[in-house]
Enzyme design. Structure first.
Site, PDB file in Angstrom:
ATOM      1  N   GLU A 152       0.841  -1.188   0.000  1.00  0.00           N
ATOM      2  CA  GLU A 152       0.000   0.000   0.000  1.00  0.00           C
ATOM      3  C   GLU A 152       0.880   1.243   0.000  1.00  0.00           C
ATOM      4  O   GLU A 152       1.769   1.375   0.853  1.00  0.00           O
ATOM      5  CB  GLU A 152      -0.895   0.039   1.243  1.00  0.00           C
ATOM      6  N   CYS A 153       0.642   2.142  -0.936  1.00  0.00           N
ATOM      7  CA  CYS A 153       1.326   3.431  -0.997  1.00  0.00           C
ATOM      8  C   CYS A 153       2.848   3.258  -0.925  1.00  0.00           C
ATOM      9  O   CYS A 153       3.450   2.810  -1.890  1.00  0.00           O
ATOM     10  CB  CYS A 153       0.806   4.361   0.086  1.00  0.00           C
ATOM     11  N   GLY A 154       3.487   3.567   0.207  1.00  0.00           N
ATOM     12  CA  GLY A 154       4.926   3.383   0.306  1.00  0.00           C
ATOM     13  C   GLY A 154       5.348   1.946   0.061  1.00  0.00           C
ATOM     14  O   GLY A 154       6.389   1.686  -0.556  1.00  0.00           O
ATOM     15  N   THR A 182      -1.348  -0.884  -4.397  1.00  0.00           N
ATOM     16  CA  THR A 182      -2.241   0.257  -4.576  1.00  0.00           C
ATOM     17  C   THR A 182      -1.621   1.488  -3.931  1.00  0.00           C
ATOM     18  O   THR A 182      -0.850   1.386  -2.986  1.00  0.00           O
ATOM     19  CB  THR A 182      -3.610   0.011  -3.906  1.00  0.00           C
TER      20      THR A 182
END
Length: 436
Positions: free
Chosen positions: A327-329, A427
């Protein structure tokens, strides 16, 4: 029975978190059991709440969660004496289009739960106008009740007197006035406050904030203003499926943005979580059946992550046979490369083709509704996932098959679709809930 209050403000940066932590610690020091919540999609503040109260805090979010989920989450306050919900942004700030049970505004939570609002107002550069702002917030939405005001960063006794008189004239109680006090400012960075676990002196900082607030705020009056609350037995728990039975979760200063309610839901469903630290060059547990890389600050540690050979090789070996999700990072680290703010390019795990850069920062912020085009750990193709995105990275390349069709809160399609390749998925948004 517990009593509930919402701590809010006209805008961000006024002092909501500091006041929430100070009140929580001061009441705890008096022997009260204090339970905190965070309204809205913030992964940092709940850890500060836990440091102040000794009790886990979770997020409640009217855009992403239905009422049954919110009631289930707040039911943990049943055995508390006082419950504090810290708001986000301004009291009525949310998105234009209604989500599951609201727009994401703090006012939604106040009205839904029947908890009055303590408003933090910074009257810097004004006097009687602060009363006009408070009156506007009091009268804006009939279902939201204003308990009173705490003034923050008051310049002088004369300044305080002017604001107090104006508020008294319109019938709004003032619980206290805090003079400027830089020593209790919480340090910040680009995604918000520096995380609680990164601050060795956080306990002392909260203690000092509590001492300061006790001197200047009538805690008994604030407590009397709270609404006695009879929590309803939550018929339904969280609608969350764990990504696996045994989850290897990256957890350190670079990978720490996980909503507490998600981890609790995974455990409640019977999943086991084993943590590992990429910054300590640890590989995911070989006995796990899924690996999850949450968001955090990989851009601050990109060189160390790139040099963590055991982590990178272990992650690649894991992904040969089992799912890995970021997720993200975490998504950025699953990619090919990350360029830091100084323009230095660092090789990442290479499980996805994503390449990101912080050399030219661009803010991406907002709620996300994703319709999965393919499965990801814990969710089947076609699932509708609600989450939130907040980062400053720029996509240099995102060549893999899109994971989802992603819309923002207005319904507009966005380019941050997520990716999938082999066993790896990722994501940019952080998952909050799946639509029932």
């Amino acid at each position: 029975m517990p009593a509930g209050l919402v701590i809010s403000a006209p805008a961000s940066g006024v002092g909501k978190t500091t006041l929430t932590l100070a009140l929580a610690r001061a009441w705890r020091d008096r022997g009260l059991n204090v339970q905190c919540f965070k309204s809205g999609p913030d992964y940092i503040d709940p850890a500060f709440h836990a440091a102040a109260t000794g009790r886990a805090s979770v997020n409640v979010d009217s855009w992403a969660m239905d009422r049954a989920t919110i009631e289930h989450l707040v039911s943990r306050g049943t055995n508390a004496d006082i419950v504090l919900a810290e708001g986000s942004m301004g009291l009525f700030d949310g998105v234009a289009a209604r989500g599951v049970s609201g727009t994401g505004a703090t006012a939604d939570i106040a009205e839904m739960l029947g908890w009055p609002v303590v408003l933090v107002i910074d009257p810097s550069g004004q006097a009687q106008t602060a009363a006009a702002i408070a009156a506007g917030l009091r009268d804006y939405r009939p279902g939201v009740r204003l308990a009173g005001v705490v003034l923050n960063r008051v310049a002088s006794l004369r300044h305080e007197d002017l604001v107090r008189r104006a508020l008294h004239d319109i019938g709004i109680p003032v619980f206290g006035a805090l003079p400027r006090h830089a020593e209790i400012s919480l340090p910040k960075r680009h995604l918000g406050l520096v995380q609680a676990e990164e601050q060795a002196e956080i306990g002392k900082l909260i203690d000092e904030a509590a001492r300061f607030v006790v001197e200047h705020v009538d805690l008994d009056a604030v407590l009397r203003a709270a609404a006695v609350w009879s929590p309803q037995a939550a018929a339904n728990g969280l609608n969350v499926t764990p990504p696996g039975q045994r989850i290897a979760l990256a957890r350190d200063a670079a990978f720490s943005f996980v909503y507490p309610h998600m981890l609790e839901a995974w455990r409640a469903a019977g999943a086991e979580i084993s943590t590992f630290s990429p910054l300590a060059d640890e590989a995911p547990d070989a006995s796990a059946d899924v690996c999850w890389l949450p968001g955090g600050y990989p851009e601050l540690h990109a060189g160390k992550i790139a040099a963590s050979a055991r982590f990178c090789s272990g992650l690649r070996a894991f992904a040969e046979t089992r799912p890995v999700h970021g997720e993200c990072g975490g998504y950025m680290v699953l990619g090919t490369a990350l360029t830091d703010a100084d323009g230095v390019r660092h090789e990442m795990a290479g499980l996805l083709g994503l390449e990101t850069s912080f050399a030219k920062r661009r803010m991406h912020l907002g709620y996300r509704l994703a319709a999965l085009a393919a499965p990801m750990p814990g969710h089947q193709a076609g699932a509708r996932l609600r989450g939130h995105e907040f980062h400053y990275s720029t996509i240099v390349a995102q060549p893999d098959t899109p994971l989802a069709v992603v819309h923002d809160a207005t319904g507009a399609v966005i380019a941050e679709t997520g990716s999938r390749r082999g066993q790896a998925t990722g994501t940019f948004f952080h998952l909050i809930a799946e639509d029932r």
